[in-house]
Structures are given as C-alpha cells and as structure tokens.
Design an enzyme around this catalytic site. Structure first.
Site, PDB file in Angstrom:
ATOM      1  CG  HIS A 208      -1.851   0.469   1.230  1.00 33.62           C
ATOM      2  ND1 HIS A 208      -2.015   2.434   1.530  1.00 33.62           N
ATOM      3  CD2 HIS A 208      -3.438   0.872   0.706  1.00 33.62           C
ATOM      4  CE1 HIS A 208      -2.909   3.140   1.212  1.00 33.62           C
ATOM      5  NE2 HIS A 208      -3.719   2.401   1.126  1.00 33.62           N
ATOM      6  CG  LEU A 243      -9.581  -1.510  -0.255  1.00 33.60           C
ATOM      7  CD1 LEU A 243      -9.154  -2.598  -0.469  1.00 33.60           C
ATOM      8  CD2 LEU A 243     -10.116  -0.311  -0.472  1.00 33.60           C
ATOM      9  CG  ASP A 244      -6.210  -0.735   1.563  1.00 35.90           C
ATOM     10  OD1 ASP A 244      -5.667  -1.638   0.899  1.00 35.90           O
ATOM     11  OD2 ASP A 244      -6.834   0.715   1.272  1.00 35.90           O
ATOM     12  CD  GLU A 245      -8.996  -1.379   7.961  1.00 39.29           C
ATOM     13  OE1 GLU A 245      -8.286  -1.490   8.958  1.00 39.29           O
ATOM     14  OE2 GLU A 245      -9.590  -0.130   7.575  1.00 39.29           O
TER      15      GLU A 245
END
Length: 299
Positions: A208, A243-245
């Site tokens: 990310h 998402l992105d966790e």
C-alpha cells in the site's frame, strides 16, 4: 547471501539443503521451548536459529520460529511430524507448521501499469535474494509484458476494465490455483473480492502506497503534497475482504519537506514501496511471519 535475524544470528537468504523451519504458536505455558528442542534433538536435528515471543507470560499467546539442520531431512520428515503431533499438538495444545527450506515457494505476481515493485521482486529472485520461483505474472494492462518476458517468466494479460470482477477473477484463479503458494500484488490496482481470495486459497500480500491508515485510494502523493506531510511511507500487509485492513507485515517511511514536487514524492515513495514489499515477501517465504488475529509477529 546472508542477513541477521532479530536475535543477532546469521541466516542465509537462499535455499538451504537439509534445513527446515518450524513455527509453533498457541497458548503460553512453561516448558514449550524445552519440549520442542527435545523433539528435534531426539531425531538428530541441530538448531541453527531460534526466535520466540510471548505477548503475556500469564495466559497469553506464545510464538516460536526455529530453523534447524537435519541430514537426510526429507527421509526423516514423517517421523519428525509424528513427534511434533504427539508432543506439541496433543501434549501442549499448540499448532505447528514445518517447511523444508530447500524448496522455494511458488509466487504468483499481479501487476498493473507501475513496474517498480514488480521489477524489484523479479530482480531479487534472479539474483537469489528471494527464495522463490515465479510461475506467472498476471496484469490487467500489457505495459509490463516485455519487462517480465526479459526475465523468462510467463506473462498473462487479463483485462479488468469495468465494474465486473467475476470474469477476470475467474481467469486469474484458473492460472493460479494449484500453481502458487503465495500471491503478491505488486501495485495491482484492482480490489479483489472475497470469492477470489477463497478460491485462490493461499496468502495474498499487498503493498500500500502509504503508512496505513492514511491517503487511501487514488493519487496518494498528490494528497500527501496537499496536506504538507513530512513523512511518506509504505505498508505491506496480508489481503483480507476488508480493504487495506489486513494484518501488517512491514512498514517504512522517508522524511520529506515542502520543497519536494509531486513527482519527487512519487519517486521517493516508489523506493520505499519496493523495499518494504521485498522485505515482506522475503520474511513470509522464510516463515518469519506468524499471523495472530489481525496482526502479525515477525521473528
């Protein structure tokens, strides 16, 4: 090629004949280290490196990574696994996993237009700095095809324009399932569905372009410039349906100032991204990363 682990011991980056990694994880209690060492000693194994962590010695979780050398490892695996089941699983109530470090992990890479993270992984793999093979690179754009083929690696173009994800994800899953042990998103700019993650059935690592959680979505460096940030960074994490966790494996930052342009922030950010992703992939392939709830222990 060698590097030093958290305990100061030196360990090879490459493939290690007759070496294996043993991960032990579960409720903490006295005697775990001694019991695991006894199982290995009784079968003639010599411990090379050992890392361990307890998040609370009074009823917390215990994590241990052991690398050992055992001549004739492949022939001894069945007996060793039986001993681990008896002592570690049944006797101590812990989970364990064992991996032969002479066998590289098969890593499928998903990419889009950006090439910096992709090429970093391919370059390190060719130099022997990552103990992996790459059966396939899949991209939703053809831009990186020539770069990938230069390394002698199969390239597959799977377009993913539009809102429909089912068709492209099925095509990618058909290429990956049974052929890879890990999937890496090297700046693959599409959100993957939970169905795809379940179908692939192996861990998925993403890079990310920020120090999570911040500046999610498109144009992160323009957003960072507009906010006047003093640090930019990157985060490598396991992919989940949220998402992105997913659990974070590695992060890093670089200091910047008001003087850098968006282009310079992007260039410097790309340097951080490829280093963070390469470290995360290396640590995963060396069995250094233990997932626990929604975080990781890296030994």
């Amino acid at each position: 090629m060698i590097h030093t682990n958290a305990s100061g011991a030196v360990e090879s980056l490459g493939l290690l004949p007759d070496h294996a990694s043993l991960i032990v994880h579960g409720p903490d209690r006295p005697g775990i280290v001694a019991a695991v060492a006894d199982v290995l000693r009784d079968r003639g194994a010599n411990i090379v490196t050992l890392g361990q962590h307890s998040d609370n010695p009074a009823g917390g979780a215990f994590f241990q990574r052991t690398v050992f050398h055992l001549p004739g490892l492949s022939a001894a695996l069945a007996e060793l696994e039986a001993g681990l089941d008896r002592v570690v699983r049944d006797g101590l109530g812990l989970t364990w996993r064992l991996r032969d470090l002479s066998t590289p992990l098969r890593v499928g890479i998903l990419a889009s237009k950006s090439d910096h993270c992709l090429l970093e992984l391919l370059w390190r793999q060719r130099r022997g700095e990552l103990p992996i093979t790459v059966p396939a690179v899949i991209s939703n754009h053809p831009d990186v095809a020539d770069h990938v083929r230069f390394f002698g690696i199969p390239f597959f173009h799977v377009p993913s324009a539009g809102a429909d994800r089912e068709g492209p994800e099925k095509e990618m899953a058909d290429l990956l399932v049974g052929n890879v042990d890990l999937v890496v998103l090297a700046r693959y700019m599409r959100v993957l569905s939970g169905d795809f993650l379940n179908d692939v059935g192996v861990p998925v690592i993403n890079i990310h372009h920020s120090f999570l959680p911040a500046f999610i979505g498109a144009g992160p460096y323009r957003k960072a410039k507009e906010r006047g940030v003093k640090l930019i960074g990157a985060t490598a994490h396991y992919v989940t349906e949220d998402l992105d966790e997913g659990p974070i494996i590695e992060q890093d930052v670089v200091r910047v100032s008001h003087a850098e342009s968006v282009a310079e922030l992007t260039r410097r950010g790309a340097d951080v991204e490829r280093q963070v992703l390469a470290r995360a992939v290396l640590w995963h392939c060396q069995d250094r990363v233990i997932r626990h709830h929604n975080h990781t222990v890296v030994l």
